[in-house]
Design an enzyme around this catalytic site. Structure first.
Site, PDB file in Angstrom:
ATOM      1  CG  ASP A 123      49.089  52.647  49.316  1.00  0.00           C
ATOM      2  OD1 ASP A 123      48.829  52.902  48.126  1.00  0.00           O
ATOM      3  OD2 ASP A 123      49.732  53.415  50.059  1.00  0.00           O
ATOM      4  CD  GLU A 178      48.222  52.324  43.988  1.00  0.00           C
ATOM      5  OE1 GLU A 178      47.527  53.200  43.462  1.00  0.00           O
ATOM      6  OE2 GLU A 178      49.087  52.552  44.843  1.00  0.00           O
ATOM      7  CB  CYS A 197      36.229  59.260  50.103  1.00  0.00           C
ATOM      8  SG  CYS A 197      35.545  58.976  51.756  1.00  0.00           S
ATOM      9  CB  CYS A 234      31.100  58.834  50.499  1.00  0.00           C
ATOM     10  SG  CYS A 234      32.351  60.113  50.247  1.00  0.00           S
ATOM     11  CB  CYS A 294      35.926  62.448  52.959  1.00  0.00           C
ATOM     12  SG  CYS A 294      34.602  62.428  51.714  1.00  0.00           S
ATOM     13  CB  CYS A 306      31.287  60.839  54.147  1.00  0.00           C
ATOM     14  SG  CYS A 306      32.978  60.239  53.890  1.00  0.00           S
ATOM     15  CG  ASP A 352      50.391  55.470  53.241  1.00  0.00           C
ATOM     16  OD1 ASP A 352      50.280  56.104  52.167  1.00  0.00           O
ATOM     17  OD2 ASP A 352      51.371  55.590  54.002  1.00  0.00           O
TER      18      ASP A 352
END
Length: 458
Positions: free
Chosen positions: A213, A305, A358, A361, A377, A380, A387
Protein backbone atom coordinates in the site's frame (compact mmCIF):
# COMPACT_ATOMS: atom_id res chain seq x y z
CA UNK A 1 14.46 -3.69 -24.53
CA UNK A 2 16.56 -1.98 -21.89
CA UNK A 3 18.33 1.37 -21.56
CA UNK A 4 21.79 1.97 -20.12
CA UNK A 5 22.60 5.61 -19.29
CA UNK A 6 26.07 6.94 -18.47
CA UNK A 7 27.36 10.42 -17.66
CA UNK A 8 29.90 11.96 -20.04
CA UNK A 9 32.98 14.09 -19.46
CA UNK A 10 33.20 16.14 -22.65
CA UNK A 11 35.99 18.47 -23.66
CA UNK A 12 35.01 22.02 -24.74
CA UNK A 13 35.50 21.05 -28.37
CA UNK A 14 33.34 17.95 -28.05
CA UNK A 15 30.62 19.93 -26.29
CA UNK A 16 30.58 22.45 -29.14
CA UNK A 17 30.25 19.60 -31.64
CA UNK A 18 27.36 18.05 -29.73
CA UNK A 19 25.62 21.41 -29.40
CA UNK A 20 26.05 22.02 -33.13
CA UNK A 21 24.36 18.71 -33.95
CA UNK A 22 21.60 19.35 -31.42
CA UNK A 23 21.04 22.75 -33.02
CA UNK A 24 20.81 21.10 -36.42
CA UNK A 25 18.09 18.82 -35.08
CA UNK A 26 16.20 21.86 -33.80
CA UNK A 27 16.52 23.67 -37.15
CA UNK A 28 15.17 20.67 -39.07
CA UNK A 29 12.28 20.29 -36.63
CA UNK A 30 11.28 23.97 -36.81
CA UNK A 31 11.56 24.12 -40.62
CA UNK A 32 9.43 21.01 -41.11
CA UNK A 33 6.84 22.26 -38.60
CA UNK A 34 6.61 25.62 -40.37
CA UNK A 35 6.23 23.81 -43.70
CA UNK A 36 3.44 21.57 -42.37
CA UNK A 37 1.60 24.53 -40.82
CA UNK A 38 1.90 26.56 -44.04
CA UNK A 39 0.41 23.74 -46.10
CA UNK A 40 -2.41 23.20 -43.59
CA UNK A 41 -3.24 26.92 -43.46
CA UNK A 42 -3.15 27.20 -47.25
CA UNK A 43 -5.52 24.26 -47.72
CA UNK A 44 -7.86 25.67 -45.04
CA UNK A 45 -7.91 29.05 -46.79
CA UNK A 46 -8.59 27.47 -50.16
CA UNK A 47 -11.53 25.53 -48.74
CA UNK A 48 -12.97 28.76 -47.36
CA UNK A 49 -12.75 30.24 -50.89
CA UNK A 50 -14.77 27.34 -52.29
CA UNK A 51 -11.92 25.55 -54.07
CA UNK A 52 -12.78 21.95 -54.89
CA UNK A 53 -10.78 19.14 -53.28
CA UNK A 54 -9.04 18.19 -56.53
CA UNK A 55 -7.58 21.69 -56.94
CA UNK A 56 -6.33 22.11 -53.37
CA UNK A 57 -2.63 22.49 -52.60
CA UNK A 58 -1.13 18.99 -52.39
CA UNK A 59 -0.94 17.77 -48.81
CA UNK A 60 2.38 16.80 -47.25
CA UNK A 61 2.78 13.50 -45.47
CA UNK A 62 3.43 13.51 -41.73
CA UNK A 63 5.49 10.33 -41.64
CA UNK A 64 9.24 10.40 -41.10
CA UNK A 65 10.10 9.33 -44.68
CA UNK A 66 7.86 12.07 -46.13
CA UNK A 67 9.34 14.75 -43.88
CA UNK A 68 12.87 13.56 -44.62
CA UNK A 69 12.21 13.72 -48.37
CA UNK A 70 10.92 17.29 -48.07
CA UNK A 71 13.91 18.28 -45.94
CA UNK A 72 16.45 16.80 -48.36
CA UNK A 73 14.94 18.89 -51.14
CA UNK A 74 15.23 22.14 -49.19
CA UNK A 75 18.26 21.69 -46.91
CA UNK A 76 20.70 23.27 -49.38
CA UNK A 77 18.80 26.56 -49.13
CA UNK A 78 17.65 26.34 -45.51
CA UNK A 79 20.93 25.06 -44.00
CA UNK A 80 23.93 25.49 -46.31
CA UNK A 81 26.12 24.12 -43.51
CA UNK A 82 24.25 20.79 -43.41
CA UNK A 83 27.34 18.77 -44.44
CA UNK A 84 29.14 19.76 -41.22
CA UNK A 85 26.61 17.85 -39.10
CA UNK A 86 25.61 14.23 -38.90
CA UNK A 87 22.60 13.10 -40.89
CA UNK A 88 21.29 11.63 -37.62
CA UNK A 89 20.96 15.16 -36.23
CA UNK A 90 18.40 16.16 -38.84
CA UNK A 91 16.70 12.78 -38.51
CA UNK A 92 16.34 13.38 -34.76
CA UNK A 93 14.40 16.60 -35.25
CA UNK A 94 12.21 15.23 -38.04
CA UNK A 95 11.43 12.06 -36.08
CA UNK A 96 10.35 14.12 -33.04
CA UNK A 97 7.99 16.13 -35.26
CA UNK A 98 6.57 13.01 -36.92
CA UNK A 99 5.83 11.49 -33.51
CA UNK A 100 4.26 14.71 -32.26
CA UNK A 101 1.99 15.05 -35.30
CA UNK A 102 0.91 11.42 -35.02
CA UNK A 103 0.13 11.79 -31.31
CA UNK A 104 -1.90 14.93 -32.00
CA UNK A 105 -3.83 13.26 -34.81
CA UNK A 106 -4.49 10.06 -32.82
CA UNK A 107 -5.56 12.06 -29.78
CA UNK A 108 -8.09 14.05 -31.81
CA UNK A 109 -9.56 10.91 -33.42
CA UNK A 110 -9.72 8.94 -30.16
CA UNK A 111 -7.10 6.36 -31.14
CA UNK A 112 -4.72 7.55 -28.41
CA UNK A 113 -5.64 7.06 -24.76
CA UNK A 114 -4.70 9.35 -21.94
CA UNK A 115 -4.45 13.10 -21.70
CA UNK A 116 -5.15 14.97 -24.91
CA UNK A 117 -2.02 15.77 -26.90
CA UNK A 118 -1.56 19.27 -28.28
CA UNK A 119 -0.22 20.37 -31.64
CA UNK A 120 3.60 20.41 -31.83
CA UNK A 121 5.34 23.68 -31.01
CA UNK A 122 8.50 25.30 -32.26
CA UNK A 123 11.63 24.52 -30.28
CA UNK A 124 13.62 27.33 -28.72
CA UNK A 125 17.37 27.28 -28.20
CA UNK A 126 16.92 28.60 -24.65
CA UNK A 127 14.01 26.43 -23.49
CA UNK A 128 14.39 23.10 -25.29
CA UNK A 129 16.63 20.28 -24.11
CA UNK A 130 19.55 19.67 -26.52
CA UNK A 131 19.67 16.05 -27.64
CA UNK A 132 20.65 13.95 -30.63
CA UNK A 133 19.88 10.30 -31.37
CA UNK A 134 22.15 8.01 -33.40
CA UNK A 135 20.71 4.88 -35.02
CA UNK A 136 23.32 4.12 -37.71
CA UNK A 137 27.08 4.25 -37.97
CA UNK A 138 29.74 3.26 -35.47
CA UNK A 139 28.19 2.97 -32.00
CA UNK A 140 30.33 0.99 -29.59
CA UNK A 141 31.79 0.79 -26.09
CA UNK A 142 35.59 0.80 -26.15
CA UNK A 143 37.52 -2.12 -24.61
CA UNK A 144 38.71 0.04 -21.70
CA UNK A 145 35.00 0.53 -20.76
CA UNK A 146 35.70 4.20 -20.03
CA UNK A 147 35.04 5.53 -23.54
CA UNK A 148 32.32 5.26 -26.18
CA UNK A 149 32.50 5.99 -29.89
CA UNK A 150 29.64 7.72 -31.73
CA UNK A 151 29.28 8.81 -35.37
CA UNK A 152 30.81 12.23 -36.20
CA UNK A 153 31.52 12.85 -32.51
CA UNK A 154 34.30 10.30 -32.17
CA UNK A 155 35.65 8.96 -28.91
CA UNK A 156 33.91 10.35 -25.81
CA UNK A 157 35.04 9.81 -22.23
CA UNK A 158 32.59 8.37 -19.71
CA UNK A 159 32.36 9.68 -16.18
CA UNK A 160 31.83 6.11 -14.92
CA UNK A 161 32.63 2.61 -16.08
CA UNK A 162 30.35 0.93 -18.63
CA UNK A 163 31.27 -2.56 -17.46
CA UNK A 164 27.65 -3.71 -17.02
CA UNK A 165 26.86 -3.05 -20.66
CA UNK A 166 30.30 -4.15 -21.90
CA UNK A 167 29.98 -7.57 -20.26
CA UNK A 168 26.71 -8.23 -22.05
CA UNK A 169 28.09 -7.03 -25.37
CA UNK A 170 31.17 -9.24 -25.03
CA UNK A 171 29.01 -12.25 -24.10
CA UNK A 172 26.76 -11.68 -27.10
CA UNK A 173 23.60 -11.28 -25.00
CA UNK A 174 23.01 -7.63 -25.92
CA UNK A 175 22.81 -5.58 -29.10
CA UNK A 176 22.89 -1.77 -29.21
CA UNK A 177 20.05 -0.32 -31.26
CA UNK A 178 20.56 3.41 -30.73
CA UNK A 179 22.42 5.97 -28.63
CA UNK A 180 21.03 9.30 -27.45
CA UNK A 181 23.20 12.15 -26.17
CA UNK A 182 21.26 14.55 -23.96
CA UNK A 183 22.01 17.40 -21.58
CA UNK A 184 20.18 17.55 -18.26
CA UNK A 185 20.93 20.19 -15.62
CA UNK A 186 24.35 20.98 -17.07
CA UNK A 187 25.45 17.34 -17.29
CA UNK A 188 25.74 15.43 -20.56
CA UNK A 189 24.56 11.80 -20.67
CA UNK A 190 24.56 9.08 -23.28
CA UNK A 191 21.74 6.52 -23.18
CA UNK A 192 22.00 3.27 -25.11
CA UNK A 193 18.81 1.50 -26.17
CA UNK A 194 19.76 -2.18 -26.02
CA UNK A 195 18.07 -5.41 -26.99
CA UNK A 196 18.97 -7.82 -24.17
CA UNK A 197 18.66 -11.57 -23.80
CA UNK A 198 17.78 -11.84 -20.14
CA UNK A 199 17.53 -15.02 -18.09
CA UNK A 200 14.39 -15.05 -15.94
CA UNK A 201 15.35 -15.24 -12.29
CA UNK A 202 13.60 -16.77 -9.30
CA UNK A 203 12.51 -14.83 -6.21
CA UNK A 204 13.90 -15.90 -2.86
CA UNK A 205 10.32 -16.45 -1.59
CA UNK A 206 8.44 -17.59 -4.72
CA UNK A 207 5.32 -18.73 -2.89
CA UNK A 208 4.85 -15.63 -0.73
CA UNK A 209 2.29 -12.95 -1.58
CA UNK A 210 2.94 -9.41 -0.34
CA UNK A 211 0.53 -6.51 -0.48
CA UNK A 212 2.03 -3.05 -0.99
CA UNK A 213 0.00 0.00 0.00
CA UNK A 214 1.70 3.16 -1.24
CA UNK A 215 1.03 6.58 0.20
CA UNK A 216 2.43 9.84 1.50
CA UNK A 217 2.72 9.16 5.23
CA UNK A 218 4.65 5.97 4.45
CA UNK A 219 6.06 5.45 0.99
CA UNK A 220 5.01 1.80 1.18
CA UNK A 221 3.37 -0.38 3.81
CA UNK A 222 3.88 -4.13 3.35
CA UNK A 223 1.45 -6.78 4.47
CA UNK A 224 4.36 -8.38 6.36
CA UNK A 225 4.22 -5.46 8.81
CA UNK A 226 7.16 -3.50 7.42
CA UNK A 227 6.73 0.24 6.94
CA UNK A 228 8.98 1.94 4.38
CA UNK A 229 9.74 5.52 5.35
CA UNK A 230 8.90 8.28 2.90
CA UNK A 231 12.17 10.24 2.49
CA UNK A 232 10.37 13.37 1.13
CA UNK A 233 13.35 14.50 -0.93
CA UNK A 234 11.60 17.60 -2.27
CA UNK A 235 10.67 18.77 1.23
CA UNK A 236 14.19 18.04 2.49
CA UNK A 237 15.71 20.14 -0.28
CA UNK A 238 13.05 22.81 -0.10
CA UNK A 239 15.16 25.27 1.87
CA UNK A 240 17.97 25.21 -0.65
CA UNK A 241 15.54 25.41 -3.59
CA UNK A 242 13.81 28.44 -2.11
CA UNK A 243 17.13 30.18 -1.53
CA UNK A 244 18.27 29.54 -5.10
CA UNK A 245 14.92 30.74 -6.45
CA UNK A 246 15.30 33.98 -4.52
CA UNK A 247 18.82 34.45 -5.87
CA UNK A 248 17.66 33.95 -9.44
CA UNK A 249 14.74 36.37 -8.99
CA UNK A 250 17.16 39.15 -7.99
CA UNK A 251 19.21 38.83 -11.17
CA UNK A 252 18.48 40.48 -14.51
CA UNK A 253 16.19 38.04 -16.27
CA UNK A 254 15.21 37.94 -19.97
CA UNK A 255 12.22 40.03 -21.03
CA UNK A 256 10.89 39.78 -24.56
CA UNK A 257 8.68 42.84 -24.26
CA UNK A 258 11.62 45.08 -23.41
CA UNK A 259 14.17 43.22 -25.50
CA UNK A 260 16.18 42.56 -22.35
CA UNK A 261 18.76 39.79 -22.37
CA UNK A 262 19.58 37.80 -19.22
CA UNK A 263 22.73 38.55 -17.31
CA UNK A 264 25.49 36.01 -16.77
CA UNK A 265 24.73 35.96 -13.05
CA UNK A 266 21.13 35.01 -13.86
CA UNK A 267 22.33 32.16 -16.09
CA UNK A 268 24.64 30.88 -13.35
CA UNK A 269 21.84 31.07 -10.76
CA UNK A 270 19.52 29.16 -13.08
CA UNK A 271 22.17 26.48 -13.60
CA UNK A 272 22.57 26.07 -9.82
CA UNK A 273 18.81 25.76 -9.41
CA UNK A 274 18.64 23.15 -12.19
CA UNK A 275 21.37 21.10 -10.50
CA UNK A 276 19.48 21.24 -7.19
CA UNK A 277 16.30 19.98 -8.84
CA UNK A 278 18.26 17.25 -10.63
CA UNK A 279 19.73 16.11 -7.31
CA UNK A 280 16.24 15.77 -5.82
CA UNK A 281 15.07 13.77 -8.83
CA UNK A 282 18.14 11.50 -8.69
CA UNK A 283 17.67 10.80 -4.98
CA UNK A 284 14.00 9.98 -5.54
CA UNK A 285 14.79 7.67 -8.44
CA UNK A 286 17.54 5.88 -6.55
CA UNK A 287 15.25 5.20 -3.57
CA UNK A 288 12.44 3.88 -5.79
CA UNK A 289 14.80 1.60 -7.71
CA UNK A 290 16.18 0.12 -4.49
CA UNK A 291 12.70 -0.50 -3.08
CA UNK A 292 11.25 -2.06 -6.23
CA UNK A 293 14.35 -4.22 -6.76
CA UNK A 294 14.10 -5.52 -3.20
CA UNK A 295 10.40 -6.38 -3.54
CA UNK A 296 10.74 -8.06 -6.94
CA UNK A 297 13.74 -10.16 -5.90
CA UNK A 298 12.22 -11.35 -2.64
CA UNK A 299 8.50 -12.03 -3.19
CA UNK A 300 6.86 -14.20 -5.80
CA UNK A 301 3.66 -12.14 -6.05
CA UNK A 302 3.36 -8.40 -5.43
CA UNK A 303 -0.07 -6.77 -5.17
CA UNK A 304 -0.48 -3.00 -5.61
CA UNK A 305 -3.40 -0.69 -6.24
CA UNK A 306 -4.22 0.89 -9.58
CA UNK A 307 -4.21 4.45 -8.25
CA UNK A 308 -5.51 7.42 -10.23
CA UNK A 309 -2.40 9.51 -9.67
CA UNK A 310 -3.45 12.19 -12.17
CA UNK A 311 -6.70 12.66 -10.29
CA UNK A 312 -4.90 12.68 -6.94
CA UNK A 313 -2.68 15.51 -8.15
CA UNK A 314 -5.76 17.73 -8.44
CA UNK A 315 -5.81 17.94 -4.65
CA UNK A 316 -4.04 21.25 -4.14
CA UNK A 317 -3.17 20.40 -0.53
CA UNK A 318 -1.45 17.09 -1.27
CA UNK A 319 -0.31 17.47 -4.89
CA UNK A 320 3.29 18.40 -4.03
CA UNK A 321 3.71 15.50 -1.59
CA UNK A 322 2.09 13.01 -3.98
CA UNK A 323 4.36 14.10 -6.81
CA UNK A 324 7.38 13.91 -4.49
CA UNK A 325 6.58 10.29 -3.58
CA UNK A 326 6.63 9.09 -7.22
CA UNK A 327 3.75 6.61 -6.83
CA UNK A 328 3.26 6.01 -10.54
CA UNK A 329 6.99 5.43 -11.02
CA UNK A 330 6.97 2.80 -8.27
CA UNK A 331 4.16 0.90 -9.97
CA UNK A 332 5.85 1.14 -13.38
CA UNK A 333 9.15 -0.23 -12.08
CA UNK A 334 7.46 -3.13 -10.33
CA UNK A 335 5.84 -4.05 -13.65
CA UNK A 336 9.06 -4.95 -15.45
CA UNK A 337 11.22 -5.93 -12.48
CA UNK A 338 8.82 -8.64 -11.31
CA UNK A 339 8.93 -10.07 -14.84
CA UNK A 340 12.74 -10.00 -14.82
CA UNK A 341 12.89 -11.89 -11.51
CA UNK A 342 10.23 -14.50 -12.29
CA UNK A 343 7.50 -12.98 -10.12
CA UNK A 344 4.01 -11.68 -10.77
CA UNK A 345 2.49 -8.24 -10.34
CA UNK A 346 -1.22 -8.10 -9.50
CA UNK A 347 -3.07 -4.81 -9.93
CA UNK A 348 -6.02 -4.34 -7.59
CA UNK A 349 -9.06 -2.59 -8.97
CA UNK A 350 -9.05 1.18 -8.60
CA UNK A 351 -12.29 1.11 -6.60
CA UNK A 352 -11.34 -1.80 -4.36
CA UNK A 353 -11.93 -0.54 -0.75
CA UNK A 354 -8.63 -1.72 0.68
CA UNK A 355 -8.50 1.01 3.34
CA UNK A 356 -12.16 0.74 4.38
CA UNK A 357 -12.21 -3.06 4.69
CA UNK A 358 -11.29 -4.76 7.96
CA UNK A 359 -8.50 -7.25 7.38
CA UNK A 360 -9.75 -9.34 10.30
CA UNK A 361 -13.48 -9.87 9.71
CA UNK A 362 -14.10 -8.31 6.31
CA UNK A 363 -16.56 -5.57 7.30
CA UNK A 364 -16.49 -2.53 5.03
CA UNK A 365 -16.89 0.92 6.52
CA UNK A 366 -19.16 3.35 4.75
CA UNK A 367 -16.80 6.28 5.34
CA UNK A 368 -13.19 6.60 6.41
CA UNK A 369 -11.70 10.06 6.68
CA UNK A 370 -8.18 10.64 5.42
CA UNK A 371 -7.20 11.99 8.84
CA UNK A 372 -7.97 8.62 10.51
CA UNK A 373 -4.56 6.98 10.45
CA UNK A 374 -5.58 4.08 12.69
CA UNK A 375 -8.24 1.63 11.54
CA UNK A 376 -10.65 0.59 14.31
CA UNK A 377 -13.19 -2.12 13.50
CA UNK A 378 -16.51 -1.79 15.30
CA UNK A 379 -17.37 -5.46 14.73
CA UNK A 380 -14.28 -7.44 15.76
CA UNK A 381 -12.41 -4.71 17.62
CA UNK A 382 -9.34 -4.79 15.41
CA UNK A 383 -7.05 -1.79 15.90
CA UNK A 384 -4.36 -1.50 13.27
CA UNK A 385 -2.43 1.10 11.33
CA UNK A 386 -4.48 2.23 8.35
CA UNK A 387 -1.77 1.49 5.77
CA UNK A 388 -0.96 -1.95 7.19
CA UNK A 389 -4.64 -2.84 7.15
CA UNK A 390 -4.86 -1.87 3.48
CA UNK A 391 -1.72 -3.85 2.66
CA UNK A 392 -3.14 -6.99 4.29
CA UNK A 393 -6.35 -6.61 2.28
CA UNK A 394 -4.34 -6.32 -0.93
CA UNK A 395 -2.40 -9.50 -0.12
CA UNK A 396 -5.63 -11.35 0.68
CA UNK A 397 -7.10 -10.23 -2.64
CA UNK A 398 -4.92 -12.71 -4.54
CA UNK A 399 -6.27 -15.58 -2.47
CA UNK A 400 -9.83 -14.37 -3.00
CA UNK A 401 -9.40 -14.18 -6.76
CA UNK A 402 -7.81 -17.64 -6.83
CA UNK A 403 -10.63 -19.18 -4.79
CA UNK A 404 -13.26 -17.41 -6.87
CA UNK A 405 -11.78 -18.69 -10.12
CA UNK A 406 -11.52 -22.24 -8.79
CA UNK A 407 -15.23 -22.22 -7.93
CA UNK A 408 -16.23 -20.45 -11.17
CA UNK A 409 -17.26 -17.34 -9.26
CA UNK A 410 -15.95 -13.81 -9.63
CA UNK A 411 -15.69 -10.68 -7.59
CA UNK A 412 -18.49 -8.17 -7.85
CA UNK A 413 -18.05 -4.56 -8.92
CA UNK A 414 -16.82 -3.53 -5.47
CA UNK A 415 -14.28 -6.32 -5.19
CA UNK A 416 -16.29 -8.14 -2.49
CA UNK A 417 -16.15 -11.92 -2.46
CA UNK A 418 -18.95 -14.35 -1.66
CA UNK A 419 -17.26 -17.33 -0.12
CA UNK A 420 -13.69 -16.88 1.15
CA UNK A 421 -14.09 -15.59 4.70
CA UNK A 422 -15.83 -18.35 6.61
CA UNK A 423 -17.85 -17.21 9.58
CA UNK A 424 -17.15 -13.53 8.89
CA UNK A 425 -18.98 -10.53 7.49
CA UNK A 426 -19.39 -10.84 3.73
CA UNK A 427 -21.16 -8.48 1.33
CA UNK A 428 -24.23 -10.08 -0.29
CA UNK A 429 -26.57 -8.65 -2.92
CA UNK A 430 -29.81 -7.03 -1.85
CA UNK A 431 -32.45 -4.86 -3.46
CA UNK A 432 -32.34 -1.13 -2.71
CA UNK A 433 -34.41 -0.07 0.26
CA UNK A 434 -34.59 -3.45 1.98
CA UNK A 435 -31.89 -2.88 4.61
CA UNK A 436 -32.88 -2.44 8.21
CA UNK A 437 -32.22 0.87 9.87
CA UNK A 438 -28.85 1.13 11.57
CA UNK A 439 -27.13 -1.57 9.50
CA UNK A 440 -23.72 -0.80 8.02
CA UNK A 441 -23.46 -1.00 4.22
CA UNK A 442 -20.98 -0.20 1.54
CA UNK A 443 -20.87 3.08 -0.32
CA UNK A 444 -20.32 3.01 -4.06
CA UNK A 445 -17.92 5.48 -5.65
CA UNK A 446 -19.02 8.85 -7.00
CA UNK A 447 -21.92 9.14 -4.56
CA UNK A 448 -24.08 6.29 -5.85
CA UNK A 449 -26.50 4.53 -3.52
CA UNK A 450 -25.35 1.33 -1.82
CA UNK A 451 -26.82 -1.96 -3.02
CA UNK A 452 -25.13 -4.34 -0.55
CA UNK A 453 -25.58 -5.00 3.14
CA UNK A 454 -23.23 -6.86 5.45
CA UNK A 455 -24.82 -9.89 7.09
CA UNK A 456 -23.57 -12.82 9.13
CA UNK A 457 -23.19 -16.10 7.31
CA UNK A 458 -23.40 -19.36 9.19
Amino acid sequence: MQAYRFALDLTPGQERAVLMNAGAARVAHNWALAYVKAVMDQRLAERSYGVVAADLTPAIGWSLPALRKAWNGAKADVAPWWAECSKEAFNTGLDALARGLKNWSDSRSGRRAGRRAGFPRFKSRHRSTPNIRFTTGVIRVEPDRKHVTLPRLGRLKLHESARKLARRLEAGTARILSATVRKVAGRWHVAFCVEVERLIGLPSLPGVVVGVDVGVTHLAALSTGELVRNPRHLSAGGRRLRRLNRQMSRRVRPDRRLGQRPSKRWRRARARLARAHARVANLRGDGLHQLTAQLSRKYGTVVVEDLNVVGMLRNRRLARHIADAGLAQLRRQLGYKTAWNGGHLVMADRWYPSSKTCSGCGIVKAKLALSERTYTCSACGLVLDRDLNAARNLAALVCEVTDARSSQESLNGRGADHKTRLGGLVAVKRQPGTASAGETGTVLPQGRAPDHVLVWRS
